[in-house]
Design a protein around this motif. Sequence first.
Motif, mmCIF file in Angstrom:
data_model
loop_
_atom_site.group_PDB
_atom_site.id
_atom_site.type_symbol
_atom_site.label_atom_id
_atom_site.label_comp_id
_atom_site.label_asym_id
_atom_site.label_seq_id
_atom_site.Cartn_x
_atom_site.Cartn_y
_atom_site.Cartn_z
ATOM 1 N N VAL A 26 3.570 9.948 0.972
ATOM 2 C CA VAL A 26 2.533 9.376 1.824
ATOM 3 C C VAL A 26 2.273 10.387 2.932
ATOM 4 O O VAL A 26 3.216 10.928 3.519
ATOM 5 C CB VAL A 26 2.965 8.021 2.428
ATOM 6 N N ARG A 78 -9.259 4.017 -3.713
ATOM 7 C CA ARG A 78 -9.083 4.551 -5.069
ATOM 8 C C ARG A 78 -8.860 3.423 -6.088
ATOM 9 O O ARG A 78 -8.013 2.551 -5.877
ATOM 10 C CB ARG A 78 -7.883 5.497 -5.111
ATOM 11 N N ALA A 105 -9.085 7.531 0.131
ATOM 12 C CA ALA A 105 -7.766 7.306 -0.463
ATOM 13 C C ALA A 105 -7.469 5.814 -0.580
ATOM 14 O O ALA A 105 -6.889 5.357 -1.571
ATOM 15 C CB ALA A 105 -6.694 7.998 0.379
ATOM 16 N N ILE A 106 -7.863 5.050 0.439
ATOM 17 C CA ILE A 106 -7.598 3.606 0.434
ATOM 18 C C ILE A 106 -8.369 2.900 -0.690
ATOM 19 O O ILE A 106 -7.890 1.924 -1.260
ATOM 20 C CB ILE A 106 -7.962 3.007 1.810
ATOM 21 N N ASP A 115 1.263 9.294 -5.787
ATOM 22 C CA ASP A 115 1.172 10.660 -5.279
ATOM 23 C C ASP A 115 2.516 11.337 -5.058
ATOM 24 O O ASP A 115 2.565 12.545 -4.807
ATOM 25 C CB ASP A 115 0.398 10.672 -3.959
ATOM 26 N N SER A 124 -3.450 9.975 3.278
ATOM 27 C CA SER A 124 -3.328 8.738 2.491
ATOM 28 C C SER A 124 -4.098 7.577 3.095
ATOM 29 O O SER A 124 -4.388 6.591 2.399
ATOM 30 C CB SER A 124 -1.847 8.348 2.365
ATOM 31 N N LEU A 147 -5.213 3.096 -7.258
ATOM 32 C CA LEU A 147 -4.357 2.467 -6.250
ATOM 33 C C LEU A 147 -4.501 0.949 -6.296
ATOM 34 O O LEU A 147 -3.504 0.204 -6.271
ATOM 35 C CB LEU A 147 -4.704 3.003 -4.858
ATOM 36 N N PHE A 183 0.828 -1.210 0.000
ATOM 37 C CA PHE A 183 0.000 0.000 0.000
ATOM 38 C C PHE A 183 0.856 1.252 0.000
ATOM 39 O O PHE A 183 0.617 2.196 -0.767
ATOM 40 C CB PHE A 183 -0.937 0.003 1.211
ATOM 41 N N ASN A 184 1.854 1.299 0.867
ATOM 42 C CA ASN A 184 2.655 2.517 0.994
ATOM 43 C C ASN A 184 3.526 2.753 -0.232
ATOM 44 O O ASN A 184 3.718 3.897 -0.656
ATOM 45 C CB ASN A 184 3.472 2.455 2.280
ATOM 46 N N CYS A 234 2.763 1.778 -3.350
ATOM 47 C CA CYS A 234 1.876 2.190 -4.444
ATOM 48 C C CYS A 234 1.317 3.593 -4.228
ATOM 49 O O CYS A 234 1.134 4.355 -5.191
ATOM 50 C CB CYS A 234 0.744 1.175 -4.610
ATOM 51 N N THR A 235 1.050 3.955 -2.986
ATOM 52 C CA THR A 235 0.596 5.316 -2.699
ATOM 53 C C THR A 235 1.663 6.333 -3.086
ATOM 54 O O THR A 235 1.372 7.361 -3.708
ATOM 55 C CB THR A 235 0.234 5.453 -1.209
#
Length: 496
Positions: free
Chosen positions: A384, A396, A393-394, A381, A388, A399, A373-374, A376-377
């Motif tokens: 982070v 999207r 945001a989670i 973007d 986020s 994402l 997750f972190n 790809c965020t």
Amino acid sequence: MISKLQQKSIRPVFALRSLHQSAVEVLKRPAPEETVTASFGKFISEVKPQHLSSLLLHRSKRMVLDSIGVGLLGSTTDVFELALQHCQHMYAPDDISSVYGRRGTRLSPTLAAFVNGVATHSMDFDDTWHPATHPSGAVLPAVLALSDMMPANGKPSGLDFLLAFNVGIEIQGRLMRFSNEAHNIPKRFHPPSVVGTMGSAAACANLLSLDPFQCSHALAIAASLSGAPMANAATQSKPLHIGNASRLGLEAALLASRGLEASPLVLDAVSGVAGFNAFYEDYEPQSLESPNNDGHMFLLEEQDMGFKRFPAHLGMHWVADAAASVHKRLVGYGPGTISPAQVQDILLRVPKSKYINRPFPDSEHEARHSFQFNACTALLDGEVTVESFTPSAISRPDLHALLSRVRMEHPQDNPANFNRMYGEVQVTLVGGDVLKGRCDTFYGHWRNPLTNESLRKKFRNNAGSVLPSEKVERLIEEVEELDRLGDCRALLSQLQ
């Protein structure tokens, strides 16, 4: 013999005849055999403000400021609200100690330490040390609650406050260094629930001016109140680990002040009888020398603290920084934004640690503990942030499209150790180009600490979510001047 505790006349419940009698009885006993446990109790009782170096004061004040800011922001979370409601509904009102960010709300000292500890870790935004633990959140709420409890004419000085805080940090660090297992990302017990409880007990025992025997007993009592399994990481229950460490450490010190006793060998390695070594199988304790005229070298002087730039598990900061560097190059391949259509494959080279390998997190707590997750965020973007981890945001689609392209590798040279690990992100584009980013030491790590300017910016953002700007600035001033204040009332008054 009259203790400093009795001189301060801390609420009638502490000015107990039994406490005085217990101290007299202890003096009549034969001198105890020199043990590791006794050496820790002696250190906690005998260390003085003059043993705090200017470097130690500087670093510990940065920790206090950051922890308060994180706690204030954490007072806006669902898990904090649940903990606060539970304490208000299940226990009789006791208007003593303040609660982060809640004007007019006060609880008993132990419950205030609990909810403020929960707030501090509710977003996994609090400081981190090596060996791995979150030291401030387990100690600061307890010291604040205990200071609130003391009468107006008996508040600790700023130096006494910082001494107690540093004692709590030091005891955690010493205990963690008795085990090689403790140096690695944990698998069994969450470290703050183990050493944090002991650190809270030590800090409060010091602030209460307990004698060496009572300090040893406070640690032994705390050992019986310690330990939480790693299975509850990435859930709403993980912040309870910090809250309980703060609360139960305070409780252990208060029980010791009344005369409650526990094992005099809890920190020693006794064959066939588990003490503190129940938490670490390779535990090899060493005595802690008491300070002398030459002072004492605190561990915080040897190694700085790690401060997070965004609210997630520490391991996430390596992959986020590596992915952010790839983001900058990806922007040059398109119209200034990143599209999953550009990406064919994402490879993460990270340490092997099961509880932070979460391919498709479906809650903010899981997202804070997900390498995927972190990374790809940050790819999407370029960074982070606090935002986020919001539900929008989670969830999207872009994402999730990137998450479906992630693979993991665990190189042999990348151990699950916050002092030696690295994060590497390799992105293969649809056209065949390969972009790589690597982070060996992220900004905020103890080897690359945040500047005072960056730390204050983080504090202003966090505290400003709850307090007006004038109070935020006043808090910065109070913490900076803490070692020069005659008492800590001004600091305590700014937290709501």
